[in-house]
Scaffold this motif. Structure first.
Motif, PDB file in Angstrom:
ATOM      1  N   VAL A  27       0.620  -0.954   0.295  1.00  0.00           N
ATOM      2  CA  VAL A  27       0.022   0.273  -0.204  1.00  0.00           C
ATOM      3  C   VAL A  27       0.852   1.561  -0.194  1.00  0.00           C
ATOM      4  CG1 VAL A  27      -2.276   0.922   1.179  1.00  0.00           C
ATOM      5  CG2 VAL A  27      -1.951  -1.743   1.231  1.00  0.00           C
ATOM      6  N   TRP A  28       1.149   1.496  -1.641  1.00  0.00           N
ATOM      7  CA  TRP A  28       2.135   2.468  -1.175  1.00  0.00           C
ATOM      8  C   TRP A  28       1.776   3.739  -1.347  1.00  0.00           C
ATOM      9  CZ3 TRP A  28       7.076   1.571  -0.980  1.00  0.00           C
ATOM     10  CH2 TRP A  28       7.354   0.839  -1.481  1.00  0.00           C
ATOM     11  N   ALA A  29       0.379   4.569  -1.672  1.00  0.00           N
ATOM     12  CA  ALA A  29      -0.605   5.257  -2.485  1.00  0.00           C
ATOM     13  C   ALA A  29      -1.094   5.819  -1.026  1.00  0.00           C
ATOM     14  CB  ALA A  29      -1.371   5.565  -3.571  1.00  0.00           C
ATOM     15  N   ASN A  30      -1.580   5.541  -0.726  1.00  0.00           N
ATOM     16  CA  ASN A  30      -2.032   6.152   0.812  1.00  0.00           C
ATOM     17  C   ASN A  30      -1.239   6.573   1.286  1.00  0.00           C
ATOM     18  OD1 ASN A  30      -0.507   4.274   2.175  1.00  0.00           O
ATOM     19  ND2 ASN A  30      -2.304   3.760   3.881  1.00  0.00           N
ATOM     20  N   PHE A  31      -0.063   6.503   0.926  1.00  0.00           N
ATOM     21  CA  PHE A  31       0.499   7.836   1.902  1.00  0.00           C
ATOM     22  C   PHE A  31       0.130   9.319   1.171  1.00  0.00           C
ATOM     23  CE2 PHE A  31       4.585  10.870   1.420  1.00  0.00           C
ATOM     24  CZ  PHE A  31       4.958  10.868   2.312  1.00  0.00           C
ATOM     25  N   TYR A  32      -0.370   9.946   0.196  1.00  0.00           N
ATOM     26  CA  TYR A  32      -0.421  10.605  -0.970  1.00  0.00           C
ATOM     27  C   TYR A  32      -1.713  10.235  -1.087  1.00  0.00           C
ATOM     28  CZ  TYR A  32       1.773   7.868  -3.808  1.00  0.00           C
ATOM     29  OH  TYR A  32       2.489   6.771  -4.673  1.00  0.00           O
ATOM     30  N   ALA A  33      -2.242  11.699  -1.834  1.00  0.00           N
ATOM     31  CA  ALA A  33      -3.217  11.510  -2.039  1.00  0.00           C
ATOM     32  C   ALA A  33      -3.056  11.635  -3.958  1.00  0.00           C
ATOM     33  CB  ALA A  33      -4.554  13.524  -1.071  1.00  0.00           C
ATOM     34  N   SER A  34      -4.185  10.879  -3.983  1.00  0.00           N
ATOM     35  CA  SER A  34      -4.542  11.409  -5.911  1.00  0.00           C
ATOM     36  C   SER A  34      -4.763  13.339  -6.111  1.00  0.00           C
ATOM     37  CB  SER A  34      -5.931  10.865  -6.028  1.00  0.00           C
ATOM     38  OG  SER A  34      -6.263  11.128  -7.948  1.00  0.00           O
ATOM     39  N   ALA A  35      -4.093  13.430  -7.120  1.00  0.00           N
ATOM     40  CA  ALA A  35      -4.507  14.636  -7.580  1.00  0.00           C
ATOM     41  C   ALA A  35      -5.852  15.804  -7.564  1.00  0.00           C
ATOM     42  CB  ALA A  35      -3.718  15.066  -8.170  1.00  0.00           C
ATOM     43  N   HIS A  36      -6.339  16.328  -6.543  1.00  0.00           N
ATOM     44  CA  HIS A  36      -7.264  17.113  -6.254  1.00  0.00           C
ATOM     45  C   HIS A  36      -8.315  16.149  -5.465  1.00  0.00           C
ATOM     46  CE1 HIS A  36      -5.519  20.110  -8.797  1.00  0.00           C
ATOM     47  NE2 HIS A  36      -4.754  19.456 -10.202  1.00  0.00           N
ATOM     48  N   GLU A  37      -7.648  15.269  -4.878  1.00  0.00           N
ATOM     49  CA  GLU A  37      -8.190  14.147  -4.166  1.00  0.00           C
ATOM     50  C   GLU A  37      -9.974  15.361  -3.567  1.00  0.00           C
ATOM     51  OE1 GLU A  37      -8.905  11.782  -0.413  1.00  0.00           O
ATOM     52  OE2 GLU A  37      -6.552  12.289  -1.292  1.00  0.00           O
ATOM     53  N   SER A  38     -10.878  14.643  -3.932  1.00  0.00           N
ATOM     54  CA  SER A  38     -12.043  15.429  -2.789  1.00  0.00           C
ATOM     55  C   SER A  38     -12.712  14.566  -2.174  1.00  0.00           C
ATOM     56  CB  SER A  38     -12.991  15.963  -4.053  1.00  0.00           C
ATOM     57  OG  SER A  38     -14.865  16.038  -3.143  1.00  0.00           O
ATOM     58  N   ASP A  39     -12.625  14.981  -0.782  1.00  0.00           N
ATOM     59  CA  ASP A  39     -13.340  14.162   0.245  1.00  0.00           C
ATOM     60  C   ASP A  39     -14.446  15.003   1.087  1.00  0.00           C
ATOM     61  OD1 ASP A  39     -14.056  13.184   3.089  1.00  0.00           O
ATOM     62  OD2 ASP A  39     -11.603  12.757   3.499  1.00  0.00           O
TER      63      ASP A  39
ATOM     64  N   THR B 256     -11.424   2.795 -15.494  1.00  0.00           N
ATOM     65  CA  THR B 256     -12.449   2.920 -15.211  1.00  0.00           C
ATOM     66  C   THR B 256     -12.208   4.682 -14.254  1.00  0.00           C
ATOM     67  OG1 THR B 256     -14.135   1.160 -15.112  1.00  0.00           O
ATOM     68  CG2 THR B 256     -14.965   3.131 -14.423  1.00  0.00           C
ATOM     69  N   VAL B 257     -12.467   5.477 -15.139  1.00  0.00           N
ATOM     70  CA  VAL B 257     -11.974   6.703 -14.541  1.00  0.00           C
ATOM     71  C   VAL B 257     -13.494   7.662 -13.273  1.00  0.00           C
ATOM     72  CG1 VAL B 257     -10.837   9.126 -14.413  1.00  0.00           C
ATOM     73  CG2 VAL B 257     -10.012   6.998 -15.931  1.00  0.00           C
ATOM     74  N   GLU B 258     -14.154   7.437 -12.820  1.00  0.00           N
ATOM     75  CA  GLU B 258     -14.886   8.479 -12.324  1.00  0.00           C
ATOM     76  C   GLU B 258     -14.652   9.378 -10.988  1.00  0.00           C
ATOM     77  OE1 GLU B 258     -18.047   5.077 -11.432  1.00  0.00           O
ATOM     78  OE2 GLU B 258     -18.450   4.989 -13.677  1.00  0.00           O
ATOM     79  N   ASN B 259     -15.114  11.147 -11.315  1.00  0.00           N
ATOM     80  CA  ASN B 259     -14.938  11.517  -9.757  1.00  0.00           C
ATOM     81  C   ASN B 259     -13.843  11.469  -9.395  1.00  0.00           C
ATOM     82  OD1 ASN B 259     -18.433  11.492  -9.298  1.00  0.00           O
ATOM     83  ND2 ASN B 259     -18.064   9.639  -8.884  1.00  0.00           N
ATOM     84  N   GLY B 260     -12.827  11.915 -10.584  1.00  0.00           N
ATOM     85  CA  GLY B 260     -11.566  11.657  -9.971  1.00  0.00           C
ATOM     86  C   GLY B 260     -10.549  10.617  -9.641  1.00  0.00           C
ATOM     87  N   GLN B 261     -11.434   9.271  -9.333  1.00  0.00           N
ATOM     88  CA  GLN B 261     -10.544   8.364  -8.889  1.00  0.00           C
ATOM     89  C   GLN B 261     -10.402   7.140 -10.402  1.00  0.00           C
ATOM     90  OE1 GLN B 261      -9.301   7.816  -6.433  1.00  0.00           O
ATOM     91  NE2 GLN B 261      -9.598   9.819  -5.991  1.00  0.00           N
TER      92      GLN B 261
END
Length: 512
Positions: A31-43, A460-465
């Protein structure tokens, strides 16, 4: 998927695996990527938008290998090993960066003090040894090598310009932004989201992100934003071609070595390569080994090695290297996709005849570290069948139904007339000038063009993911960015075949 190369475990194996042990997840690599957010991640639960550039997502270090131009031949082996050590040090530091998210959240100076500071000390020692190797080989070590020791943090969507010092903070805090990596609203990740953070694409891999993909129909025809464009074979000069038919790695020859850049070093690439042609290509292969090897090419006079980083579908598949260095232990996870087609062609020069390549000539096109190095040497591109007038280098492509992903690499085609390699593995060859001619007394050689076609399930790319993305293997700190795609070649054609290639191209014929 099987393989026919041995996997050697270096002492680094225990270091990296131990450093990243906290990241292990069942069936999904690290799990490398839970260290940083996807660009412009919306929470939405926190009503905030967070940029990946606002966090220290990866480590940017000066690429010392590109700076070494005058290394005596007798010193190159020792220097190459030290350069590989520098890569190992970055890998170790990145593993620590990715596994200490919680510690970083409570200490704004943690990255600098616990990761970047010790890394600088290790790099200083390796740089000293590089200087010693050069002097022992009878050369003059460049002054001020220690200026390449310092590394910085950078965000997941922050491109480098190649100088190693282009961070947006510039205040000596190791790339930590003013919000101390806590998000723009001062909120804080707890570092214990079991890899389900929206920023990890749902697959526990270090990228790619939604912003790394583009719909091919949104790409303008005949446009590329890099200087090293796709050189077309002109109407004048040498107009023929020679096609090498070498298969698509039916023998499953894979390893994470790099004979050109890191000879004699196990796992020198830190990512897995796909091979066609020569069947004895690993870090320990000598020129004699290459010349005596079997080949997958139909023309048995061609024992050249053609290799590139594998393309993977990040779908949770446990490949043969899921727990190995170069594979899952360094964030390269998922199903390896072999090319459905591998077209290998040599073409001519727009302005002149070509001369024969020397045997064992080595050429690298593209840059495996282009995300942190900058785009100066980036060159490979992505497209889709039916849309190949649209080429992009800094994005993966989303192809329409019935269209396949295409990777294209057109190699440097000007040679200095003397050397089969150079200290930085680039200076002995060059791209043509704007008019198609070779500069600085270089000679035109057949240009190698590699076109790889893949059956890739569309992500599949949806809602920035992005879900189930595909990506090229890469150094872990490069975050699987498409800009890092590259291709490698060692010429091991026999003299008669190389002369045939030259005659076909200069004679305007199409041969294979």
């Amino acid at each position: 998927m099987g393989r026919n190369t041995r996997k050697r475990r270096s002492p680094l194996a225990t270091k990296v695996v131990a450093g990243a042990a906290a990241l292990a997840v069942g069936g999904g690599g690290l799990v490398w990527a839970n260290f940083y957010a996807s660009a412009h991640e919306s929470d939405s639960s926190h009503h905030r938008t967070r940029s990946a550039g606002a966090q220290v997502a990866t480590i940017q270090c000066p690429d010392v290998g590109q700076e070494l131009r005058n290394v005596p031949r007798g010193a190159r082996s020792g220097v190459d090993k030290e350069l590989a050590t520098l890569d190992e040090q970055i890998t170790e530091a990145y593993a620590r960066l990715a596994s200490t998210r919680q510690a970083q959240s409570g200490d704004s100076s943690y990255v600098q003090n616990a990761i970047l500071g010790p890394l600088k000390s290790k790099r200083t020692a390796a740089l000293d040894r590089i200087g010693i190797n050069i002097r022992r080989g009878g050369g003059d070590a460049p002054g001020g090598l220690d200026r390449f020791a310092e590394c910085r943090g950078m965000g997941a969507d922050q491109p480098g310009n190649g100088d190693g010092n282009d961070q947006d903070d510039q205040n000596g805090n190791g790339g930590q932004d003013q919000d101390n990596g806590q998000g723009q609203d001062g909120g804080q990740d707890d570092g214990q989201d079991d890899g389900q953070n929206q920023g990890d694409n749902g697959n526990g891999a270090a990228g790619p992100f939604a912003d790394d993909f583009v719909d091919i129909t949104d790409v303008q025809p005949n446009s590329r934003d890099l200087e090293n464009g796709l050189a077309a074979n002109g109407d004048g000069g040498s107009t023929g071609s020679f096609t090498a038919v070498c298969g698509v790695n039916e023998d499953n020859l894979f390893n994470s070595d790099n004979l050109i850049v890191a000879p004699g070093v196990d796992n020198g690439a830190h990512h897995t390569h796909d091979y066609v042609g020569n069947q004895n290509n690993n870090a320990f292969s000598s020129d004699d080994d290459l010349a005596g090897a079997d080949t997958s090419c139909q023309n048995q006079g061609d024992k050249s090695t053609y290799y590139w980083p594998v393309l993977r579908l990040q779908d949770g598949t446990q490949e043969f290297d899921a727990n190995d260095l170069g594979g899952g232990a360094e964030g390269n996870v998922g199903k390896i996709l072999k090319a459905a087609e591998a077209e290998i062609k040599f073409v001519g020069n727009q302005q002149s005849d070509v001369v024969a390549m020397p045997k064992f000539l080595r050429i690298i096109t593209g840059d495996a570290k282009a995300f942190t190095n900058g785009v100066a040497n980036a060159n490979s591109s992505f497209s889709c069948t039916g849309f190949e007038d649209r080429q992009v280098t800094d994005k993966y492509v989303l192809c329409p139904e019935g269209s396949q992903v295409v990777r294209t690499s057109n190699f440097q085609s000007c040679w200095d007339g003397q050397n089969i390699d150079s200290a930085n593995h680039r200076d002995h060859v060059a791209f043509v000038q704007g008019d198609g001619s070779c500069a600085n007394g270089f000679q035109a050689i057949p240009q190698l063009q590699v076109r790889l076609v893949y059956d890739v399930p569309a992500p599949t790319v949806e809602n920035g993911q992005v879900q189930n993305p595909y990506a090229v293997d890469g150094f872990p700190e490069q975050l699987h960015k498409p800009i890092t795609d590259h291709n490698d070649f060692i010429n091991v054609m026999d003299e008669n075949l190389m002369n045939e290639v030259v005659d076909c191209i200069n004679g305007g014929e199409d041969c294979q």
